[in-house]
Write a protein that holds these residues in place. Structure first.
Motif, PDB file in Angstrom:
ATOM      1  N   LEU A 188     -20.920  24.114  16.397  1.00  0.00           N
ATOM      2  CA  LEU A 188     -21.089  23.128  15.315  1.00  0.00           C
ATOM      3  C   LEU A 188     -20.765  23.727  13.953  1.00  0.00           C
ATOM      4  CD1 LEU A 188     -24.255  21.094  16.389  1.00  0.00           C
ATOM      5  CD2 LEU A 188     -21.866  20.407  16.464  1.00  0.00           C
ATOM      6  N   ASN A 223     -20.704  19.266  23.968  1.00  0.00           N
ATOM      7  CA  ASN A 223     -22.144  19.390  23.665  1.00  0.00           C
ATOM      8  C   ASN A 223     -22.903  18.202  24.238  1.00  0.00           C
ATOM      9  OD1 ASN A 223     -22.299  21.783  22.363  1.00  0.00           O
ATOM     10  ND2 ASN A 223     -22.343  20.949  20.280  1.00  0.00           N
ATOM     11  N   GLN A 234     -29.452  27.397  17.231  1.00  0.00           N
ATOM     12  CA  GLN A 234     -29.595  26.365  18.255  1.00  0.00           C
ATOM     13  C   GLN A 234     -30.873  25.583  18.005  1.00  0.00           C
ATOM     14  OE1 GLN A 234     -29.213  28.855  21.814  1.00  0.00           O
ATOM     15  NE2 GLN A 234     -27.098  28.146  21.948  1.00  0.00           N
TER      16      GLN A 234
HETATM   17  P1  ADP Z   1     -23.996  25.793  21.338  1.00  0.00           P
HETATM   18  O1  ADP Z   1     -23.727  24.458  21.935  1.00  0.00           O
HETATM   19  O2  ADP Z   1     -23.008  26.831  21.706  1.00  0.00           O
HETATM   20  O3  ADP Z   1     -25.403  26.248  21.490  1.00  0.00           O
HETATM   21  P2  ADP Z   1     -23.449  24.381  18.877  1.00  0.00           P
HETATM   22  O4  ADP Z   1     -23.236  24.913  17.499  1.00  0.00           O
HETATM   23  O5  ADP Z   1     -22.387  23.540  19.448  1.00  0.00           O
HETATM   24  O6  ADP Z   1     -23.754  25.640  19.773  1.00  0.00           O
HETATM   25  O7  ADP Z   1     -24.767  23.570  18.844  1.00  0.00           O
HETATM   26  C1  ADP Z   1     -25.902  24.094  18.226  1.00  0.00           C
HETATM   27  C2  ADP Z   1     -27.163  23.545  18.812  1.00  0.00           C
HETATM   28  O8  ADP Z   1     -27.282  22.171  18.449  1.00  0.00           O
HETATM   29  C3  ADP Z   1     -27.177  23.543  20.310  1.00  0.00           C
HETATM   30  O9  ADP Z   1     -27.598  24.795  20.794  1.00  0.00           O
HETATM   31  C4  ADP Z   1     -28.189  22.474  20.620  1.00  0.00           C
HETATM   32  O10 ADP Z   1     -29.483  22.978  20.493  1.00  0.00           O
HETATM   33  C5  ADP Z   1     -27.948  21.471  19.489  1.00  0.00           C
HETATM   34  N1  ADP Z   1     -27.083  20.373  19.920  1.00  0.00           N
HETATM   35  C6  ADP Z   1     -25.771  20.212  19.650  1.00  0.00           C
HETATM   36  N2  ADP Z   1     -25.315  19.056  20.177  1.00  0.00           N
HETATM   37  C7  ADP Z   1     -26.346  18.477  20.788  1.00  0.00           C
HETATM   38  C8  ADP Z   1     -26.520  17.240  21.524  1.00  0.00           C
HETATM   39  N3  ADP Z   1     -25.510  16.386  21.715  1.00  0.00           N
HETATM   40  N4  ADP Z   1     -27.747  16.982  22.018  1.00  0.00           N
HETATM   41  C9  ADP Z   1     -28.762  17.837  21.821  1.00  0.00           C
HETATM   42  N5  ADP Z   1     -28.675  18.994  21.138  1.00  0.00           N
HETATM   43  C10 ADP Z   1     -27.488  19.312  20.637  1.00  0.00           C
END
Ligand code: ADP
Length: 789
Positions: free
Chosen positions: A602, A535, A586
């Motif tokens: 997540l 991520n 997201q």
């Molecule tokens: P995905 O990455 O498949 O969209 P995740 O559950 O891993 O799903 O993450 C959910 C959302 O959290 C992401 O879509 C993004 O909007 C936000 N996110 C997660 N990690 C980060 C990061 N390191 N920086 C910015 N936004 C993040």
């Protein structure tokens, strides 16, 4: 209650019946075995101040004031009443005159003694009782066969009802014995019911049973007091208690029935307004009992009891009817019980006034009514047990259905994912192979897109499968050795490509005191960190991604580590911070379009962290970056047996010949190409079925065999079992299962069938070679158990 009904019935009686009854002058007593009703022969004189004497009322002035049709019920009066009557009887015959009203305070009979005045018999709490009996009785033995005129003087605190009866002494005694027998049976039934329901309460712990038992006890005492049997059998009279027993037990019975109904009919939930009314009734009645017991006048007590009884009847009938209408079928039994109670009281009163003939049924109507009542309420309770059991069965059935559905859902998911992953593997595998061939720029761009999309789809399928496993509680955590250095190195290797492509800086900052080896689940730790790191890489256009590891707790047995993944990426708006851990969420609506992903990662990470007793948090500033922190507990390892297995940088150094058994030609080709492309030292031969593989194995020497688990005719497990049992010289050959499924059970079954390890398709050649290398090292050195993960 009975008093209330008494009053109504008496009132009806006065309205319709009394005017047409014939007043007669003297009652001729002849028959030994009938009950004579004296009321039609009574004349009455009211003595408002209870001041007149027998001599005074015999004077012509008062004699003229005697009224011929005295009221049966004189209401709540404290005045004295003189009743005059004349009877004719054979001489020296003994008769018993009785007033069927245990609530009378005082009664005095003036029996004519020839010419010389009267002999007096008294009954009541103010004087010594002539007979210790439940209601006033007097013994009469006329001396001459001529009509004799008697005077009866009465006063009381309750409603002055005066059913006056005469019967021969023998008949009276006979009736009394029968009566006592029935009473014994009646109270016996109440007692048995109370014990039975108390036992039910002890086992079921349902308060309704306890309230019912208390109701049985109270109604028994109330009926004992009301019928006068309490005075006759149980307590001394006159006394403070005997004067107030009816009032106190009557009110308490009403309170207990209302409490029972509130509990039994679940009124708090089903009829909240009636629940409140019921509670007010209870509070007011308790106050009434306390005041009545210690402060109020006895006559006021009886008036209050009558009013309470009226309100009580309205309340219990209303709540039973409403509950029944609401679909509570047990309330139907209660409704029936209260109706039977009212009818039986009505019959008893009508009989007491001679309006309906005396027979076993009418005389015992109160007892029969009460027993029926008690039985009906028990039936209501039984009905409730029955419906609770039915509910339990239904819940059990629903649970079984839900479990079955869940199982079916899991199976569908597992099969689906397997079915999707198999062709997807082919897509990814061939895309990888194509990337290495000579292609034009446009072609290689297309191939890269195919490869990336297929990889994304694979991640999505894996995520969905993971989430469904977590939700079904199917995830278990291993406690095996974790090498942190190796773990971090593997993570960085995995992300190396994207990091280089995006020109990011990737750093690891591991505090010195963090132990390198500890116990935990390496696969899950890798999954958690890979998710956060990928991520971070994904959402960071420029700058750096840092993995920081700190010790939070370092104890003898346990450690807790803090993993922080910091990036200098796009950050997350404050209002989205809490929702990003929810599934399919997201940070912004453009995320999928710009960065891809599903919002599941997540959610899975959070669940995996929390299931291991850890926690996850995030701090983020849009445009500056984010920090995800995960705290996780682990166990320490003490007996560190440093393995001197060094995996060579490029391997295999020596030629490695593998046999790949897979029914799917595409998969066979991909596996073979993967092996060949990885090293010029490695060679893979192919078999399209288990049988073919076994035949090849008999003829040729291989260093290891890769077996697909899902194959028609002879599946991977069978092939492994066959090799282990029928090919003695191949006992130690490394067998590695290949599967597109992620189910842990496949792994366990594969090990049980005699395989050493498992690789998930599409496999990395490096991973496969390492596994084979370790297995061969362990198998050559029997002291070491094969590494099974
Ligand atoms: P995905 O990455 O498949 O969209 P995740 O559950 O891993 O799903 O993450 C959910 C959302 O959290 C992401 O879509 C993004 O909007 C936000 N996110 C997660 N990690 C980060 C990061 N390191 N920086 C910015 N936004 C993040």
């Amino acid at each position: 209650m009975r008093i209330f009904i008494y009053s109504i019935v008496v009132w009806i009686f006065q309205l319709f019946l009394l005017p047409i009854s014939n007043a007669q002058n003297s009652l001729n007593l002849q028959n030994d075995s009938v009950t004579y009703n004296l009321n039609p022969y009574l004349k009455m004189l009211k003595d408002p101040h209870r001041s007149l004497s027998i001599t005074q009322i015999q004077s012509p002035v008062f004699q003229n004031r005697f009224v011929s049709h005295p009221d049966f019920s004189l209401g709540f009066s404290q005045a004295g009443y003189w009743l005059q009557f004349t009877i004719l009887s054979p001489p020296d015959k003994s008769w018993i005159l009785s007033i069927h009203n245990p609530l009378l305070v005082h009664a005095k009979l003036y029996i004519p003694k020839g010419d010389s005045g009267f002999q007096v018999q008294e009954w009541g709490s103010q004087t010594t009782k002539l007979y210790s009996y439940k209601y006033p009785i007097f013994s009469i033995k006329p001396q001459s066969a001529t009509p004799q005129t008697y005077y009866l003087y009465v006063w009381g605190d309750g409603p002055l009802d005066l059913p006056v009866l005469i019967e021969s002494e023998t008949f009276f005694q006979k009736k009394d014995h029968i009566e006592q027998f029935w009473q014994g049976i009646f109270y016996g039934i109440l007692f048995v019911m109370a014990v039975y329901n108390f036992i039910l309460y002890v086992f079921l712990r349902d308060l309704s049973y306890l309230y019912y038992v208390l109701y049985l006890i109270l109604i028994a005492f109330f009926l004992l007091s009301l019928s006068g049997y309490g005075n006759e059998w149980l307590w001394s009279s006159p006394s403070w208690w005997s004067d107030r027993a009816v009032f106190i037990t009557g009110n308490l019975t009403a309170i207990m029935i209302v409490i029972f109904c509130l509990q039994f009919l679940h009124l708090r939930k089903t009829l909240p307004t009636w629940y409140k009314i019921g509670r007010y009734f209870i509070i007011v009645t308790v106050v009434e009992v306390i005041l009545g017991a210690f402060l109020l006048d006895l006559s006021l007590n009886m008036l209050l009891l009558t009013i309470t009884a009226a309100i009580f009847v309205i309340i219990i009938l209303s709540i039973s009817i409403k509950s029944y209408q609401n679909g509570n079928l047990s309330a139907g039994y209660l409704l029936l019980a209260w109706t039977v109670m009212l009818i039986s009281v009505g019959i008893a009163v009508l009989n007491a006034f001679g309006l309906i003939p005396s027979n076993t049924f009418t005389l015992k109507s109160l007892q029969i009514g009460s027993v029926t009542d008690v039985i009906l309420i028990s039936l209501a309770l039984v009905d409730r047990i029955h419906s609770i059991q039915m509910q339990k069965i239904q819940i059990e059935q629903e649970k079984n259905n839900a479990e079955h559905n869940q199982k079916v859902k899991e199976e569908i998911l597992a099969t689906m994912s397997h079915e999707i992953r198999t062709p997807l593997n082919a897509v990814i595998g061939f895309a990888k192979l194509l990337e290495k061939t000579n292609t034009t720029q446009t072609q290689s761009d297309y191939i890269r897109h195919i490869h990336e999309s297929a990889e994304n789809l694979l991640v999505l399928i894996n995520d969905i499968l993971d989430l469904s496993k977590i939700n079904a509680g199917k995830v278990t955590f291993e406690q095996v050795e974790i090498n942190l250095q190796e773990c971090v190195r593997h993570l960085f290797e995995t992300l190396q490509f994207q990091v280089t492509e995006k020109k990011l800086e990737m750093k690891a900052d591991i505090q010195e005191d963090v132990p390198t080896l500890f116990l935990g689940d390496p696969v899950r730790l890798n999954q958690i960190l890979l998710n956060l790191l990928s991520n971070a890489v994904k959402f960071t256009p420029k700058g750096s991604v840092t993995l920081r590891i700190r010790t939070l707790k370092l104890e003898k047995q346990q450690i807790a580590l803090l993993f922080e993944v910091e990036d200098t990426g796009i950050g997350i708006p404050a209002n989205r911070l809490s929702s990003i851990f929810e599934g399919f969420t997201q940070a912004s609506d453009q995320t999928t379009r710009m960065y891809g992903g599903t919002g599941l990662g997540l959610a899975i990470v959070k669940q995996l962290v929390e299931m291991q007793g850890g926690n996850i948090a995030v701090k983020s500033h849009p445009g500056i970056g984010s920090v995800f922190s995960v705290a996780l507990p682990f166990y320490r390892v003490y007996s560190v047996t440093e393995k001197n297995e060094t995996v060579p940088a490029s391997f295999p150094e020596t030629p490695l010949v593998l046999l790949i058994i897979d029914d799917n030609p595409l998969n066979r080709l991909i596996a073979q190409s993967t092996v060949h492309n990885a090293s010029s030292n490695a060679k893979a031969e192919l078999a399209g079925s288990g049988q073919e593989g076994i035949e090849l194995l008999k003829k040729t020497e291989y260093h290891a065999v890769l077996i697909d688990l899902q194959m028609p005719d002879m599946d991977g497990y069978e092939v492994a079992r066959h090799i282990r049992t029928h090919l003695p010289d191949k006992q130690h050959i490394p067998l590695i299962a290949m599967t597109a499924s992620l189910d842990d059970r496949d792994h366990e079954q594969a090990l049980a069938a005699g395989m050493h390890d498992i690789v998930t398709k599409p496999f990395e050649a490096g991973v496969l070679f390492k596994k084979i290398f370790k297995l061969r090292a362990n198998l050559q050195n029997p002291g070491n158990e094969p590494n099974q993960k």
